[in-house]
Motif scaffolding. Structure first.
Motif, mmCIF file in Angstrom:
data_model
loop_
_atom_site.group_PDB
_atom_site.id
_atom_site.type_symbol
_atom_site.label_atom_id
_atom_site.label_comp_id
_atom_site.label_asym_id
_atom_site.label_seq_id
_atom_site.Cartn_x
_atom_site.Cartn_y
_atom_site.Cartn_z
ATOM 1 N N ASN A 29 0.827 -1.217 0.000
ATOM 2 C CA ASN A 29 0.000 0.000 0.000
ATOM 3 C C ASN A 29 0.862 1.268 0.000
ATOM 4 N N THR A 30 1.928 1.263 0.792
ATOM 5 C CA THR A 30 2.764 2.474 0.837
ATOM 6 C C THR A 30 3.499 2.666 -0.496
ATOM 7 N N ALA A 36 1.127 7.810 -6.584
ATOM 8 C CA ALA A 36 -0.132 8.501 -6.905
ATOM 9 C C ALA A 36 0.068 9.996 -7.108
ATOM 10 N N THR A 37 -0.831 10.571 -7.921
ATOM 11 C CA THR A 37 -0.758 12.008 -8.196
ATOM 12 C C THR A 37 -2.144 12.529 -8.611
ATOM 13 N N GLY A 38 -2.426 13.800 -8.300
ATOM 14 C CA GLY A 38 -3.659 14.443 -8.757
ATOM 15 C C GLY A 38 -4.912 13.838 -8.154
ATOM 16 N N ASN A 39 -5.957 13.742 -8.984
ATOM 17 C CA ASN A 39 -7.211 13.108 -8.557
ATOM 18 C C ASN A 39 -7.086 11.606 -8.751
ATOM 19 N N VAL A 40 -7.220 10.881 -7.644
ATOM 20 C CA VAL A 40 -6.925 9.441 -7.628
ATOM 21 C C VAL A 40 -8.218 8.652 -7.516
ATOM 22 N N LEU A 55 -3.619 9.925 0.715
ATOM 23 C CA LEU A 55 -3.934 11.306 1.104
ATOM 24 C C LEU A 55 -2.721 12.018 1.701
ATOM 25 N N ASP A 56 -1.792 11.258 2.255
ATOM 26 C CA ASP A 56 -0.558 11.845 2.798
ATOM 27 C C ASP A 56 0.404 12.296 1.701
ATOM 28 N N ASN A 57 0.241 11.756 0.508
ATOM 29 C CA ASN A 57 1.153 12.081 -0.588
ATOM 30 C C ASN A 57 0.900 13.526 -1.048
ATOM 31 N N PRO A 58 1.902 14.418 -0.967
ATOM 32 C CA PRO A 58 1.671 15.824 -1.305
ATOM 33 C C PRO A 58 1.282 16.051 -2.767
ATOM 34 N N ASN A 59 1.543 15.074 -3.639
ATOM 35 C CA ASN A 59 1.181 15.223 -5.057
ATOM 36 C C ASN A 59 -0.287 14.913 -5.326
ATOM 37 N N VAL A 60 -0.997 14.434 -4.304
ATOM 38 C CA VAL A 60 -2.382 13.989 -4.490
ATOM 39 C C VAL A 60 -3.358 15.105 -4.117
ATOM 40 N N PRO A 84 -9.436 13.364 7.383
ATOM 41 C CA PRO A 84 -10.175 14.361 6.579
ATOM 42 C C PRO A 84 -9.287 15.422 5.928
ATOM 43 N N GLN A 85 -7.998 15.124 5.723
ATOM 44 C CA GLN A 85 -7.094 16.197 5.288
ATOM 45 C C GLN A 85 -7.338 16.682 3.862
ATOM 46 N N LYS A 86 -7.947 15.851 3.010
ATOM 47 C CA LYS A 86 -8.216 16.281 1.627
ATOM 48 C C LYS A 86 -9.585 15.752 1.221
ATOM 49 N N LYS A 87 -10.071 16.239 0.094
ATOM 50 C CA LYS A 87 -11.361 15.757 -0.401
ATOM 51 C C LYS A 87 -11.281 14.257 -0.702
#
Ligand SMILES: C[S@@+](CC[C@H](N)C(=O)[O-])C[C@H]1O[C@@H](n2cnc3c(N)ncnc32)[C@H](O)[C@@H]1O
Length: 234
Positions: A29-30, A36-40, A55-60, A84-87
């Motif tokens: 998983n990690t 991952a990037t953008g809208n996943v 969600l922890d990945n700054p590119n997401v 809940p850090q991102k949509k």
């Protein structure tokens, strides 16, 4: 048609499944989350166990999960509320029906209320392919849901998967976990299903190329060689 994996199987599996994460699954998983990037979009997301890492990945920008088991969806929605850090959102639907049928969607956090797909920049599907009734139809739907140049990571067991050995290793860290016994039994039942689609890498590569994907990387480093890992581009 492969109808061996009814959604009721996944409904029963949801609670043990969200509760137990052996190291080998965590490593997988990690590793996928770092790509991952953008809208996943996570196709066959189960309880959304990979979501916090994505969600922890700054590119997401956002995470969307799609699953047809209502119990998995409930667990995934609960799970995302804890991060809940991102949509993020979970769609309750069969993947191959997202273009054609009304479906149930719930936005977990964030600002948009639109149920229009943003077009995904990154797709993933982990350990779901082997249960699909019509893998071509599902892969075509995924292809169409992705933006041009989007990446898609497809991970699914091959015939070398040794679940007994993997669970024996997991026992060392999880033997006292209240759901480990059920987790073990359910995993053995899942891979013991005679209709499981455990495909050779060559066949899978041929299939995804016919759908239109470009193959950028393939390997079998996870689950002691028991998983086909394909990094594809639209
Ligand atoms: C073994 S679980 C894997 C879940 C998740 N990808 C993970 O690795 O934690 C497989 C999931 O695929 C889902 N699934 C299988 N076929 C599906 C389909 N056609 N449409 C939507 N979900 C599907 C099941 O409901 C189940 O939750």
């Amino acid at each position: 048609m492969n109808t061996a994996y009814k959604k009721e199987i996944w409904d029963q599996y949801a609670q043990p499944f969200i509760s137990v994460m052996p190291s080998q699954m965590l490593e997988l998983n990690t590793a996928v989350a770092t790509l991952a990037t953008g809208n996943v979009c996570d196709f066959g997301c189960g309880a959304g166990k990979i979501a916090p890492f994505i969600l922890d990945n700054p590119n997401v920008t956002s995470y969307t999960g799609i699953d047809y088991s209502l119990e998995m969806v409930k667990q995934a929605r609960w799970h995302l509320q804890q991060f809940p850090q991102k949509k993020s959102e979970i769609i309750h639907a069969k993947i191959e029906c997202i273009d054609t049928e009304a479906y149930d969607i719930e936005i977990i956090s964030g600002i948009t209320n639109s149920i229009e797909s943003p077009g995904y920049d990154f797709g993933l599907s982990i350990n779901s392919y082997y249960t699909w009734d019509n893998s071509n139809a599902v892969l075509e739907t995924i292809y169409n849901a992705l933006n041009p140049n989007a990446s898609f990571v497809l991970v699914t067991p091959n015939k070398q998967l040794d679940m007994v050995s993997l669970l024996e290793k997991a026992k060392r860290e999880l033997v006292a976990h209240p759901y480990f016994k059920t987790f073990k039994e359910q995993n053995m039942a899942l891979v013991g299903n005679e209709k499981a689609l455990f495909v050779d890498m060559d066949k899978l590569v041929e299939q995804v190329r016919k759908i239109g994907f470009k193959v950028t990387q393939v390997h079998q480093v996870f689950y002691d060689g028991g998983l086909n890992f394909l990094h594809l581009k639209k």
